[in-house]
Design an enzyme around this catalytic site. Sequence first.
Site, PDB file in Angstrom:
ATOM      1  N   ASN A 148      38.454  35.193  35.402  1.00 36.40           N
ATOM      2  CA  ASN A 148      38.773  34.371  36.566  1.00 36.40           C
ATOM      3  C   ASN A 148      37.646  34.529  37.587  1.00 36.40           C
ATOM      4  O   ASN A 148      37.608  35.495  38.338  1.00 36.40           O
ATOM      5  CB  ASN A 148      40.122  34.852  37.135  1.00 36.40           C
ATOM      6  CG  ASN A 148      40.542  34.085  38.368  1.00 36.40           C
ATOM      7  OD1 ASN A 148      39.803  33.249  38.886  1.00 36.40           O
ATOM      8  ND2 ASN A 148      41.728  34.393  38.854  1.00 36.40           N
TER       9      ASN A 148
ATOM     10  N   ARG B 182      40.003  30.801  33.826  1.00 34.16           N
ATOM     11  CA  ARG B 182      40.806  30.089  34.819  1.00 34.16           C
ATOM     12  C   ARG B 182      39.888  29.148  35.602  1.00 34.16           C
ATOM     13  O   ARG B 182      38.879  29.581  36.158  1.00 34.16           O
ATOM     14  CB  ARG B 182      41.448  31.072  35.786  1.00 34.16           C
ATOM     15  CG  ARG B 182      42.223  30.343  36.836  1.00 34.16           C
ATOM     16  CD  ARG B 182      42.628  31.224  37.973  1.00 34.16           C
ATOM     17  NE  ARG B 182      43.334  30.413  38.944  1.00 34.16           N
ATOM     18  CZ  ARG B 182      43.323  30.653  40.247  1.00 34.16           C
ATOM     19  NH1 ARG B 182      42.668  31.683  40.718  1.00 34.16           N
ATOM     20  NH2 ARG B 182      43.974  29.873  41.066  1.00 34.16           N
TER      21      ARG B 182
ATOM     22  N   HIS C 274      47.841  25.763  41.718  1.00 37.28           N
ATOM     23  CA  HIS C 274      48.771  26.790  41.202  1.00 37.28           C
ATOM     24  C   HIS C 274      49.526  26.292  39.977  1.00 37.28           C
ATOM     25  O   HIS C 274      50.626  26.768  39.670  1.00 37.28           O
ATOM     26  CB  HIS C 274      49.842  27.204  42.251  1.00 37.28           C
ATOM     27  CG  HIS C 274      49.312  27.787  43.518  1.00 37.28           C
ATOM     28  ND1 HIS C 274      49.761  27.391  44.758  1.00 37.28           N
ATOM     29  CD2 HIS C 274      48.381  28.732  43.740  1.00 37.28           C
ATOM     30  CE1 HIS C 274      49.136  28.076  45.694  1.00 37.28           C
ATOM     31  NE2 HIS C 274      48.279  28.909  45.095  1.00 37.28           N
TER      32      HIS C 274
ATOM     33  N   ARG D 139      45.825  28.747  56.072  1.00 41.01           N
ATOM     34  CA  ARG D 139      45.685  27.288  56.034  1.00 41.01           C
ATOM     35  C   ARG D 139      46.786  26.637  56.868  1.00 41.01           C
ATOM     36  O   ARG D 139      47.928  27.100  56.851  1.00 41.01           O
ATOM     37  CB  ARG D 139      45.780  26.764  54.593  1.00 41.01           C
ATOM     38  CG  ARG D 139      44.674  27.243  53.688  1.00 41.01           C
ATOM     39  CD  ARG D 139      44.714  26.499  52.355  1.00 41.01           C
ATOM     40  NE  ARG D 139      43.777  27.071  51.409  1.00 41.01           N
ATOM     41  CZ  ARG D 139      44.134  27.670  50.269  1.00 41.01           C
ATOM     42  NH1 ARG D 139      45.403  27.753  49.931  1.00 41.01           N
ATOM     43  NH2 ARG D 139      43.210  28.161  49.474  1.00 41.01           N
TER      44      ARG D 139
ATOM     45  N   GLU E 238      49.998  34.498  35.812  1.00 39.12           N
ATOM     46  CA  GLU E 238      49.046  33.438  35.482  1.00 39.12           C
ATOM     47  C   GLU E 238      48.109  33.850  34.344  1.00 39.12           C
ATOM     48  O   GLU E 238      47.756  33.044  33.499  1.00 39.12           O
ATOM     49  CB  GLU E 238      48.240  33.063  36.737  1.00 39.12           C
ATOM     50  CG  GLU E 238      49.083  32.265  37.721  1.00 39.12           C
ATOM     51  CD  GLU E 238      48.529  32.248  39.123  1.00 39.12           C
ATOM     52  OE1 GLU E 238      48.626  33.303  39.807  1.00 39.12           O
ATOM     53  OE2 GLU E 238      48.004  31.214  39.554  1.00 39.12           O
TER      54      GLU E 238
END
Length: 403
Positions: free
Chosen positions: A7, A91, A180, A241, A387
């Site tokens: 990743n 990923r 996601h 965010r 994940e």
Amino acid sequence: MKALIVNCGSSSVKYTLFEMESEKKAAWGLIERVGLPEAFYKRRDINSEEKQEAVKVANHTEAVELIIRELLDKNRGIISDVSEIFVVGHRIVHGGDKFSKSVLVTDKVKEGLKECFSIAPLHTPAHYAGIVAVEKMLPGIPSVLVFDTAFHQTMPDYAYMYALPYEFYEKDRIRRYGFHGTSHNYVSQRAATLLCKPLSELKLITAHLGNGSSITAIENGKVIDTSMGFTPLQGVVMGTRCGDIDPAITTYLIEQYPQYKDAKTLNDLMNNKSGLAGVSGLSADMRDILKAVSEGDKKAELAFNMLVYSIKKYISAYYGVLNGADALIFTAGIGENSALVREAVCKNLSSLGIEINVEKNKERSSEERVISTDNSRVKVLVIPTNEELMIARESRKVIENDN
Ligand code: AMP
């Protein structure tokens, strides 16, 4: 039979090595602050304790090379022969609308990925460097790309389009992509197993609540809508965010403040300085916010309430979009660990048939569990996301289908 999951983030490289027969982790770790003088390498495997050391890695290529060298090292490594690795899964944050499922890496796929550079400029070049470094270090071992955006590619056009002039979709591919996806996909599959029903008979709302958060509506295993958009900025209030804001605020800021005429500065404001951190003025971390709330900090309380309210709104909207729901699933750092957030989100949603059992919700556990009351029409579940395992399973599937 081992699968190596890589990743490459904007400034880090994480990896997990799985024994695929048992799906257990054999080794895992990360290199953070790639390219900076204070870069460090943290790693563990099933035979040894966690180690951390300072390292010099100029870029993602060097970081991936170092990780693979260490995994294969005669004394320190856990892999005795390269042939033990049957696949490397990468990923990939953004596949645009080019990639709607996981793919085996070929020259054509690499060219396609290069075309995604402009859409995720911080991540895609790092992913690309990681893929090339793996090819160099592990020649002949197939690589598979697993995209965060792919699971959301089933959204109908009226959900993914923005009502801007159509030419911006045609020319610039401006549309909702969602993120996601690997996590939403994983927890929806686990929910089906827990509920003892096939995905094709379920309506699910999945809430991935971490530092970045997104909510997804899933019907018959297909995404109908998701809260993140063209970028991960859209949707609920997050750690740093802002989530949904009136888009005209950006033009106002550009007109009023000379510094925000620069797109980078404005982006930084909305992505890195807003959300919990921006409103509270304290921290992006939910644990700090909860502590401050308990000490009576009013801005932290406001930030908490805003985050909870924004999640509630998406859950309610998706309940309507799906015309009901069989289950609501909480996952990721906040979703898995914060009973307070889960309780606040589910409060006063009984008209939708969402009722949590307050005591069950408070029980601390790292297991998959049901936290709703027996009478709740909608089952409320906590499912730890995984994940890396999902990427490993996807990679194995691609290799098996290719043979
Ligand atoms: P993630 O991005 O999935 O790693 O999630 C990070 C977020 O999870 C941060 O805001 C953390 O504060 C939050 N988090 C982790 N553990 C807890 C906890 N026990 N209680 C509340 N929030 C937590």
